[in-house]
Motif scaffolding. Structure first.
Motif, PDB file in Angstrom:
ATOM      1  N   LEU A 242     -30.844 -29.890 -17.570  1.00  0.00           N
ATOM      2  CA  LEU A 242     -31.159 -31.324 -17.502  1.00  0.00           C
ATOM      3  C   LEU A 242     -30.175 -32.060 -18.402  1.00  0.00           C
ATOM      4  CD1 LEU A 242     -35.074 -31.252 -17.811  1.00  0.00           C
ATOM      5  CD2 LEU A 242     -33.707 -31.386 -15.720  1.00  0.00           C
ATOM      6  N   GLY A 243     -28.965 -32.286 -17.906  1.00  0.00           N
ATOM      7  CA  GLY A 243     -27.951 -32.946 -18.710  1.00  0.00           C
ATOM      8  C   GLY A 243     -27.590 -32.104 -19.919  1.00  0.00           C
ATOM      9  N   ASN A 244     -27.809 -32.663 -21.110  1.00  0.00           N
ATOM     10  CA  ASN A 244     -27.474 -31.961 -22.354  1.00  0.00           C
ATOM     11  C   ASN A 244     -28.563 -30.992 -22.795  1.00  0.00           C
ATOM     12  OD1 ASN A 244     -25.668 -31.549 -24.533  1.00  0.00           O
ATOM     13  ND2 ASN A 244     -26.990 -32.774 -25.883  1.00  0.00           N
ATOM     14  N   THR A 245     -29.668 -30.968 -22.053  1.00  0.00           N
ATOM     15  CA  THR A 245     -30.814 -30.115 -22.417  1.00  0.00           C
ATOM     16  C   THR A 245     -30.946 -28.981 -21.411  1.00  0.00           C
ATOM     17  OG1 THR A 245     -31.988 -31.987 -23.412  1.00  0.00           O
ATOM     18  CG2 THR A 245     -33.308 -30.064 -22.799  1.00  0.00           C
ATOM     19  N   MET A 246     -31.242 -27.797 -21.916  1.00  0.00           N
ATOM     20  CA  MET A 246     -31.481 -26.644 -21.056  1.00  0.00           C
ATOM     21  C   MET A 246     -32.906 -26.156 -21.301  1.00  0.00           C
ATOM     22  SD  MET A 246     -29.775 -24.831 -18.797  1.00  0.00           S
ATOM     23  CE  MET A 246     -28.035 -24.936 -19.271  1.00  0.00           C
TER      24      MET A 246
ATOM     25  N   ILE B 190     -41.322 -22.533 -21.487  1.00  0.00           N
ATOM     26  CA  ILE B 190     -41.612 -22.032 -22.831  1.00  0.00           C
ATOM     27  C   ILE B 190     -40.773 -22.672 -23.928  1.00  0.00           C
ATOM     28  CG2 ILE B 190     -42.488 -19.787 -22.113  1.00  0.00           C
ATOM     29  CD1 ILE B 190     -39.723 -18.673 -22.513  1.00  0.00           C
ATOM     30  N   GLY B 191     -39.618 -23.257 -23.588  1.00  0.00           N
ATOM     31  CA  GLY B 191     -38.810 -23.833 -24.646  1.00  0.00           C
ATOM     32  C   GLY B 191     -37.558 -24.494 -24.126  1.00  0.00           C
ATOM     33  N   GLU B 192     -36.760 -24.993 -25.062  1.00  0.00           N
ATOM     34  CA  GLU B 192     -35.567 -25.734 -24.665  1.00  0.00           C
ATOM     35  C   GLU B 192     -34.450 -25.547 -25.680  1.00  0.00           C
ATOM     36  OE1 GLU B 192     -36.987 -29.727 -24.486  1.00  0.00           O
ATOM     37  OE2 GLU B 192     -36.899 -30.025 -26.653  1.00  0.00           O
ATOM     38  N   LYS B 193     -33.238 -25.813 -25.219  1.00  0.00           N
ATOM     39  CA  LYS B 193     -32.052 -25.741 -26.071  1.00  0.00           C
ATOM     40  C   LYS B 193     -31.246 -27.010 -25.815  1.00  0.00           C
ATOM     41  CE  LYS B 193     -28.559 -22.240 -27.297  1.00  0.00           C
ATOM     42  NZ  LYS B 193     -27.287 -22.951 -27.157  1.00  0.00           N
ATOM     43  N   ILE B 194     -31.029 -27.791 -26.860  1.00  0.00           N
ATOM     44  CA  ILE B 194     -30.331 -29.063 -26.707  1.00  0.00           C
ATOM     45  C   ILE B 194     -28.893 -28.905 -27.190  1.00  0.00           C
ATOM     46  CG2 ILE B 194     -30.264 -31.495 -27.389  1.00  0.00           C
ATOM     47  CD1 ILE B 194     -33.286 -31.349 -27.805  1.00  0.00           C
TER      48      ILE B 194
ATOM     49  N   VAL C   8     -30.027 -24.571 -31.501  1.00  0.00           N
ATOM     50  CA  VAL C   8     -30.737 -23.305 -31.316  1.00  0.00           C
ATOM     51  C   VAL C   8     -31.917 -23.511 -30.390  1.00  0.00           C
ATOM     52  CG1 VAL C   8     -30.051 -22.435 -33.580  1.00  0.00           C
ATOM     53  CG2 VAL C   8     -32.189 -23.710 -33.353  1.00  0.00           C
ATOM     54  N   PHE C   9     -32.350 -22.431 -29.786  1.00  0.00           N
ATOM     55  CA  PHE C   9     -33.509 -22.470 -28.906  1.00  0.00           C
ATOM     56  C   PHE C   9     -34.753 -22.820 -29.719  1.00  0.00           C
ATOM     57  CE2 PHE C   9     -37.269 -20.292 -27.319  1.00  0.00           C
ATOM     58  CZ  PHE C   9     -37.350 -20.780 -26.027  1.00  0.00           C
ATOM     59  N   GLN C  10     -35.579 -23.707 -29.147  1.00  0.00           N
ATOM     60  CA  GLN C  10     -36.826 -24.109 -29.781  1.00  0.00           C
ATOM     61  C   GLN C  10     -37.972 -23.951 -28.793  1.00  0.00           C
ATOM     62  OE1 GLN C  10     -37.220 -25.102 -32.930  1.00  0.00           O
ATOM     63  NE2 GLN C  10     -35.039 -25.138 -33.482  1.00  0.00           N
ATOM     64  N   LYS C  11     -39.085 -23.417 -29.277  1.00  0.00           N
ATOM     65  CA  LYS C  11     -40.271 -23.338 -28.434  1.00  0.00           C
ATOM     66  C   LYS C  11     -40.834 -24.737 -28.228  1.00  0.00           C
ATOM     67  CE  LYS C  11     -41.606 -18.692 -29.937  1.00  0.00           C
ATOM     68  NZ  LYS C  11     -42.627 -17.870 -30.625  1.00  0.00           N
ATOM     69  N   GLY C  12     -41.447 -24.941 -27.061  1.00  0.00           N
ATOM     70  CA  GLY C  12     -41.997 -26.256 -26.742  1.00  0.00           C
ATOM     71  C   GLY C  12     -41.057 -27.071 -25.876  1.00  0.00           C
ATOM     72  N   ILE C  13     -41.634 -28.012 -25.155  1.00  0.00           N
ATOM     73  CA  ILE C  13     -40.868 -28.826 -24.203  1.00  0.00           C
ATOM     74  C   ILE C  13     -40.936 -30.290 -24.602  1.00  0.00           C
ATOM     75  CG2 ILE C  13     -40.649 -29.511 -21.783  1.00  0.00           C
ATOM     76  CD1 ILE C  13     -40.045 -26.581 -22.277  1.00  0.00           C
ATOM     77  N   GLY C  14     -39.753 -30.892 -24.773  1.00  0.00           N
ATOM     78  CA  GLY C  14     -39.698 -32.316 -25.085  1.00  0.00           C
ATOM     79  C   GLY C  14     -39.463 -33.168 -23.859  1.00  0.00           C
ATOM     80  N   VAL C  15     -38.657 -32.666 -22.911  1.00  0.00           N
ATOM     81  CA  VAL C  15     -38.350 -33.389 -21.675  1.00  0.00           C
ATOM     82  C   VAL C  15     -38.722 -32.488 -20.498  1.00  0.00           C
ATOM     83  CG1 VAL C  15     -36.552 -34.482 -20.302  1.00  0.00           C
ATOM     84  CG2 VAL C  15     -36.459 -34.621 -22.805  1.00  0.00           C
ATOM     85  N   PHE C  16     -39.541 -32.985 -19.583  1.00  0.00           N
ATOM     86  CA  PHE C  16     -39.978 -32.177 -18.455  1.00  0.00           C
ATOM     87  C   PHE C  16     -39.069 -32.412 -17.251  1.00  0.00           C
ATOM     88  CE2 PHE C  16     -43.691 -32.017 -21.069  1.00  0.00           C
ATOM     89  CZ  PHE C  16     -44.306 -30.810 -20.759  1.00  0.00           C
ATOM     90  N   PRO C  17     -38.917 -31.387 -16.422  1.00  0.00           N
ATOM     91  CA  PRO C  17     -38.102 -31.537 -15.205  1.00  0.00           C
ATOM     92  C   PRO C  17     -38.855 -32.344 -14.148  1.00  0.00           C
ATOM     93  CG  PRO C  17     -39.113 -29.372 -15.220  1.00  0.00           C
ATOM     94  CD  PRO C  17     -39.485 -30.023 -16.521  1.00  0.00           C
ATOM     95  N   THR C  18     -38.152 -32.661 -13.073  1.00  0.00           N
ATOM     96  CA  THR C  18     -38.775 -33.389 -11.962  1.00  0.00           C
ATOM     97  C   THR C  18     -38.481 -32.656 -10.656  1.00  0.00           C
ATOM     98  OG1 THR C  18     -36.800 -34.775 -11.726  1.00  0.00           O
ATOM     99  CG2 THR C  18     -38.561 -35.603 -13.145  1.00  0.00           C
TER     100      THR C  18
END
Length: 592
Positions: free
Chosen positions: A52-56, A91-95, A99-109
């Motif tokens: 998702l752009g700069n977020t994985m 389960i998580g995201e990498k911006i 570093v990889f972080q647990k939890g989701i800040g931006v959801f996909p569509t």
């Protein structure tokens, strides 16, 4: 056709932490080869990524299904209309390069792309600061990808190692302990080993303490018990009760402790602070002798107030160290001296205490070597023998302890460790400055959910629950190891931050493990009965991302292997008259 070989398909549904993905019909293979490595699309437990752009975003495949099938006939309606679908738990995201972080800040569509997670992607997820990590094994999808656990989270959030018999549980426990010892030279671990399995795994790295050992005998001094523990063990007193004989027993224990306050090796104690619960050495045989004397003595005075030692009709003092009672002139049946003692309150208690002291299987408590009087060895020496020696791993082999004493022995061991860490929390050589890991092997045997055994009184469970609830504040971490998680105290499992789950075949055990796992990991936990020996699923605080892990065999192995039935039964045995003599000797002496 999509140009990227990692492409899987598009998102068709987003539901909180879950997404549905329709696998593209245009992908060239269900098992693409990327950089020389073959991957399986839609394998349960594998990872996918959503750019998702700069977020994985990253997720774990939870289930696989198809649509476009005639359910009544189980035949394809139209091959071109069949959709292959997977459900994924986010389960998580990498911006960016973070570093990889647990939890989701931006959801996909809807219609966002989903891709295979390659080995290079996985390595970026598991990127870690090696200073605080221990190696557990390798990722199930790659023998070249080591999996690490955060030791800080293991100690501060606790650990559970679960698995049916033969799943590799003891091997995993040994692997975790070995990884800690190899990497951290200031570490210290106490392993509660009720079957004597682990001394073979750490012959040079551990101090093994067991009953009747010529080198490192295990003593658990009776005087370290609090009054509830000691009185329950001696006379069966239930906590909270206070009959006249309980009051007298309490008074005698306090009196003897106060008499010994200036003799103990660790230094004098202010008498004002001494209670029945103070861990101060006193001679329990002398206590029995005094109580026995009250009951059997005769006097030259008839009234109870005058029946003191000054008025005894004594013949011989006896020998309290050998449990020989004092002798008195026989009382008369008429109203003349010698008069029978009026102090009969302790009649039953004295008999019970004598019975305990006379039974040599309790010698590790009632004859605790140099710890008997506190003059030669005191509580600080005991704590050093358990926690402060150079080996860093202490294996307390409890295999020789009578089963009826297992509960109270483990309870006392844990309370001594807990109290030493609590009162030493600000010292520079223990407490928070030097944490300790307690490992509880075969925990279901002494940490049960329900007290349904005549020998399980809850002393071990209560002391271990306290460590799991409060120990982290004082530097105590805990690892519970069991084949029956459904039988373990709910309080203990609820405090576990990281779970290493081997194969579990029992449905109630599987349910218990699922209850401790994150809500969106139920699909991954459904793999428990299908895991191979040596495989596990790791979830929780100490691992970057829930993973299926392969653990290599640890050598030398703990002595927990099943016997080789075929090899053993394939040759004839000849019986001799001398058979079992050595076995009987060990049974009687309770030592190997």
């Amino acid at each position: 056709m999509h140009k990227k070989i990692t492409f899987i398909g598009f998102i068709t549904n987003v539901d909180s932490g879950k997404i549905d993905v329709r696998i593209s019909n245009d992908i060239p293979s269900a098992s693409p080869i990327i950089d020389g490595i073959q991957y399986r699309i839609g394998q349960i437990g594998t990872l996918v990524r959503i750019p998702l752009g700069n977020t994985m975003l990253f997720g774990v495949v939870d289930s696989v299904n198809i649509s476009g099938v005639d359910q009544t006939k189980m035949t394809l309606i139209d091959h071109d209309l069949v959709n292959r679908n997977i459900r994924v738990n986010l389960i998580g995201e990498k911006i960016g390069r973070g570093v990889f972080q647990k939890g989701i800040g931006v959801f996909p569509t809807i219609n966002d792309e989903v891709h295979i997670v390659t080995e290079s992607d996985i390595k970026s997820i598991y990127d870690f600061d090696s200073t605080g990590q221990i190696e557990l094994g390798t990722h199930a999808s790659s023998n070249d990808l080591p999996i690490y656990l955060d030791l800080q989270k293991i100690i501060s959030r606790h650990l559970a190692i679960l698995g049916s018999t033969g799943s590799g549980k003891s091997n995993t426990t040994a692997r975790v302990i070995s990884s800690i010892l190899e990497k951290f030279e200031g570490s210290r671990i106490i392993l509660i080993d009720i079957h004597g399995e682990y001394s073979s795994a750490f012959p040079a790295k551990s101090k093994v303490m067991r009953l009747n050992s010529p080198d490192s005998p295990l003593y658990i001094p009776y005087w370290a018990m609090n009054f509830d523990e000691l009185s329950f063990f001696l006379v069966g007193r239930e906590a909270g009760s206070e009959r006249p004989e309980d009051k007298r027993l309490r008074e005698e224990i306090v009196r003897l402790k106060k008499e010994n306050k200036d003799k103990i090796k660790a230094g004098s104690i202010n008498e004002e602070y001494i209670t029945e619960d103070s861990p101060i050495p006193f001679d329990i045989r002398l206590m029995w002798h005094n109580l026995n004397r009250e009951v059997i003595a005769t006097y030259n005075k008839a009234d109870q107030v005058s029946q003191t030692r000054d008025n005894e009709m004594l013949i011989d003092e006896g020998d309290y160290s050998e449990l020989i009672p004092a002798q008195f002139q026989p009382y008369t049946v008429d109203s003349k001296a010698p008069y029978k003692s009026k102090n009969q309150t302790m009649y039953l208690y004295e008999k019970k205490i004598f019975s305990r002291l006379s039974d040599n299987k309790y010698d590790f408590m009632f004859k605790p070597g140099g710890y008997l009087d506190g003059e030669n060895k005191d509580l600080n020496d005991l704590i050093i023998e358990w926690m402060g020696h150079e080996k860093r791993l202490t294996i307390l082999d409890l295999s020789g302890i009578p089963y009826e004493l297992m509960d109270i022995s483990i309870g006392l061991i844990n309370r001594i460790v807990y109290d030493s860490m609590f009162w030493g929390k600000d010292e520079d050589y223990t407490g928070r400055a030097r944490p300790i890991l307690m490992v509880f092997e075969e925990a279901h045997a002494y940490l049960p959910k329900n007290q349904d055994s005549r020998y399980i009184y809850g002393y071990a469970r209560k002391s271990v629950e306290k460590i799991f609830k409060e120990g982290r504040k004082f530097g105590i971490g805990a690892a519970v190891v069991t084949q029956r998680p459904s039988e373990i105290s709910d309080t203990i499992l609820a405090q576990v931050g990281t779970t290493i789950s081997m194969r579990l075949t029992n449905s109630s055990d599987q349910s218990s493990v699922k209850a401790t796992a994150p809500n969106n990991m139920t699909g991954l936990m459904d793999l428990l009965p299908t895991l191979r020996i040596g495989e596990c699923i790791v979830v929780g605080d100490a691992i970057k991302i829930p993973s299926r892990v392969r653990i290599q065999k640890f050598e030398p192995r703990p002595n927990s292997n099943d016997p080789d039935i075929i090899k053993s039964w394939s040759h004839k045995f000849e019986s001799k008259d001398t058979d079992y003599i050595n076995v009987v000797r060990k049974m009687r002496e309770r030592r190997f």
